[in-house]
Design a protein around this motif. Structure first.
Motif, PDB file in Angstrom:
ATOM      1  N   LEU A  85      26.032  47.512  41.095  1.00  0.00           N
ATOM      2  CA  LEU A  85      26.408  46.720  42.263  1.00  0.00           C
ATOM      3  C   LEU A  85      27.754  46.035  42.064  1.00  0.00           C
ATOM      4  N   ALA A  86      27.973  45.445  40.898  1.00  0.00           N
ATOM      5  CA  ALA A  86      29.233  44.738  40.642  1.00  0.00           C
ATOM      6  C   ALA A  86      30.415  45.707  40.690  1.00  0.00           C
ATOM      7  N   ALA A  87      30.257  46.887  40.098  1.00  0.00           N
ATOM      8  CA  ALA A  87      31.338  47.875  40.108  1.00  0.00           C
ATOM      9  C   ALA A  87      31.615  48.370  41.525  1.00  0.00           C
ATOM     10  N   THR A  88      30.562  48.553  42.304  1.00  0.00           N
ATOM     11  CA  THR A  88      30.717  48.984  43.694  1.00  0.00           C
ATOM     12  C   THR A  88      31.441  47.924  44.499  1.00  0.00           C
ATOM     13  N   ALA A  89      31.049  46.677  44.317  1.00  0.00           N
ATOM     14  CA  ALA A  89      31.694  45.574  45.043  1.00  0.00           C
ATOM     15  C   ALA A  89      33.158  45.455  44.642  1.00  0.00           C
ATOM     16  N   GLN A  90      33.438  45.599  43.356  1.00  0.00           N
ATOM     17  CA  GLN A  90      34.821  45.514  42.881  1.00  0.00           C
ATOM     18  C   GLN A  90      35.657  46.645  43.465  1.00  0.00           C
ATOM     19  N   ALA A  91      35.111  47.848  43.479  1.00  0.00           N
ATOM     20  CA  ALA A  91      35.844  48.994  44.019  1.00  0.00           C
ATOM     21  C   ALA A  91      36.131  48.799  45.505  1.00  0.00           C
ATOM     22  N   ALA A  92      35.153  48.263  46.231  1.00  0.00           N
ATOM     23  CA  ALA A  92      35.317  48.076  47.671  1.00  0.00           C
ATOM     24  C   ALA A  92      36.239  46.912  48.003  1.00  0.00           C
ATOM     25  N   ASN A  93      36.217  45.885  47.181  1.00  0.00           N
ATOM     26  CA  ASN A  93      36.941  44.653  47.493  1.00  0.00           C
ATOM     27  C   ASN A  93      38.178  44.416  46.642  1.00  0.00           C
ATOM     28  N   GLY A  94      38.430  45.269  45.678  1.00  0.00           N
ATOM     29  CA  GLY A  94      39.562  45.085  44.785  1.00  0.00           C
ATOM     30  C   GLY A  94      40.886  44.860  45.501  1.00  0.00           C
ATOM     31  N   PRO A  95      41.242  45.727  46.467  1.00  0.00           N
ATOM     32  CA  PRO A  95      42.512  45.508  47.179  1.00  0.00           C
ATOM     33  C   PRO A  95      42.561  44.177  47.924  1.00  0.00           C
ATOM     34  N   THR A  96      41.434  43.781  48.512  1.00  0.00           N
ATOM     35  CA  THR A  96      41.382  42.507  49.226  1.00  0.00           C
ATOM     36  C   THR A  96      41.545  41.351  48.260  1.00  0.00           C
ATOM     37  N   LEU A  97      40.869  41.429  47.115  1.00  0.00           N
ATOM     38  CA  LEU A  97      40.979  40.366  46.121  1.00  0.00           C
ATOM     39  C   LEU A  97      42.394  40.276  45.574  1.00  0.00           C
ATOM     40  N   SER A  98      43.039  41.424  45.380  1.00  0.00           N
ATOM     41  CA  SER A  98      44.421  41.425  44.899  1.00  0.00           C
ATOM     42  C   SER A  98      45.345  40.756  45.910  1.00  0.00           C
ATOM     43  N   ALA A  99      45.172  41.088  47.176  1.00  0.00           N
ATOM     44  CA  ALA A  99      45.995  40.485  48.227  1.00  0.00           C
ATOM     45  C   ALA A  99      45.752  38.983  48.298  1.00  0.00           C
ATOM     46  N   LEU A 100      44.507  38.570  48.139  1.00  0.00           N
ATOM     47  CA  LEU A 100      44.175  37.148  48.166  1.00  0.00           C
ATOM     48  C   LEU A 100      44.843  36.417  47.005  1.00  0.00           C
ATOM     49  N   ALA A 101      44.818  37.029  45.833  1.00  0.00           N
ATOM     50  CA  ALA A 101      45.433  36.411  44.655  1.00  0.00           C
ATOM     51  C   ALA A 101      46.944  36.277  44.810  1.00  0.00           C
ATOM     52  N   GLU A 102      47.542  37.139  45.612  1.00  0.00           N
ATOM     53  CA  GLU A 102      48.988  37.095  45.833  1.00  0.00           C
ATOM     54  C   GLU A 102      49.387  36.176  46.979  1.00  0.00           C
ATOM     55  N   ASN A 103      48.427  35.604  47.671  1.00  0.00           N
ATOM     56  CA  ASN A 103      48.706  34.728  48.804  1.00  0.00           C
ATOM     57  C   ASN A 103      49.419  33.466  48.322  1.00  0.00           C
ATOM     58  N   SER A 104      50.598  33.202  48.884  1.00  0.00           N
ATOM     59  CA  SER A 104      51.408  32.076  48.405  1.00  0.00           C
ATOM     60  C   SER A 104      50.728  30.727  48.648  1.00  0.00           C
ATOM     61  N   LYS A 105      50.037  30.577  49.766  1.00  0.00           N
ATOM     62  CA  LYS A 105      49.355  29.314  50.035  1.00  0.00           C
ATOM     63  C   LYS A 105      48.239  29.082  49.020  1.00  0.00           C
ATOM     64  N   LEU A 106      47.477  30.113  48.732  1.00  0.00           N
ATOM     65  CA  LEU A 106      46.409  29.991  47.750  1.00  0.00           C
ATOM     66  C   LEU A 106      46.982  29.691  46.364  1.00  0.00           C
ATOM     67  N   GLN A 107      48.066  30.359  45.987  1.00  0.00           N
ATOM     68  CA  GLN A 107      48.690  30.089  44.696  1.00  0.00           C
ATOM     69  C   GLN A 107      49.141  28.633  44.599  1.00  0.00           C
ATOM     70  N   ARG A 108      49.724  28.131  45.672  1.00  0.00           N
ATOM     71  CA  ARG A 108      50.178  26.734  45.678  1.00  0.00           C
ATOM     72  C   ARG A 108      48.986  25.784  45.578  1.00  0.00           C
ATOM     73  N   MET A 109      47.915  26.083  46.326  1.00  0.00           N
ATOM     74  CA  MET A 109      46.715  25.239  46.267  1.00  0.00           C
ATOM     75  C   MET A 109      46.184  25.147  44.843  1.00  0.00           C
ATOM     76  N   MET A 110      46.150  26.284  44.167  1.00  0.00           N
ATOM     77  CA  MET A 110      45.574  26.334  42.829  1.00  0.00           C
ATOM     78  C   MET A 110      46.494  25.724  41.774  1.00  0.00           C
ATOM     79  N   SER A 111      47.797  25.814  41.969  1.00  0.00           N
ATOM     80  CA  SER A 111      48.703  25.328  40.935  1.00  0.00           C
ATOM     81  C   SER A 111      49.138  23.878  41.138  1.00  0.00           C
ATOM     82  N   THR A 112      49.428  23.484  42.370  1.00  0.00           N
ATOM     83  CA  THR A 112      49.943  22.125  42.586  1.00  0.00           C
ATOM     84  C   THR A 112      49.062  21.271  43.489  1.00  0.00           C
TER      85      THR A 112
END
Length: 92
Positions: A7-34
């Motif tokens: 299940l975890a591998a299936t979820a990662q395969a299905a959501n990997g691109p979305t999670l990558s895009a989320l991690a690259e979101n500038s607002k989210l990066q700013r929230m997490m860092s500052t």
């Protein structure tokens, strides 16, 4: 021979691109860092309110539809519903 994917591998395969895009979101990066200003945080919480409010009913509906082949996924949802219930007290 049939390959079994967890299940975890299936979820990662299905959501990997979305999670990558989320991690690259500038607002989210700013929230997490500052962090963010209180007013901005309040707007963020207001925007998430309905998603959070409906999380447990949606999880309950999903869990109730899983047969025993997906028992681990059903229990995963149950555990997260219990955890999520604790967060509700923060908003009351």
């Amino acid at each position: 021979m049939r390959e079994t994917i967890g299940l975890a591998a299936t979820a990662q395969a299905a959501n990997g691109p979305t999670l990558s895009a989320l991690a690259e979101n500038s607002k989210l990066q700013r929230m997490m860092s500052t962090g963010m200003a209180r007013s901005e945080y309040e707007r963020f919480l207001r925007d998430l309110y309905h998603l959070v409010w409906h999380f447990n009913p949606v999880c309950a509906a999903a869990a109730s539809r899983l047969d025993d082949r997906f028992r681990s996924a059903r229990y995963y949802l149950y555990e997260h519903m219990i955890e999520e219930r604790g967060f509700r007290s923060f908003s009351e």
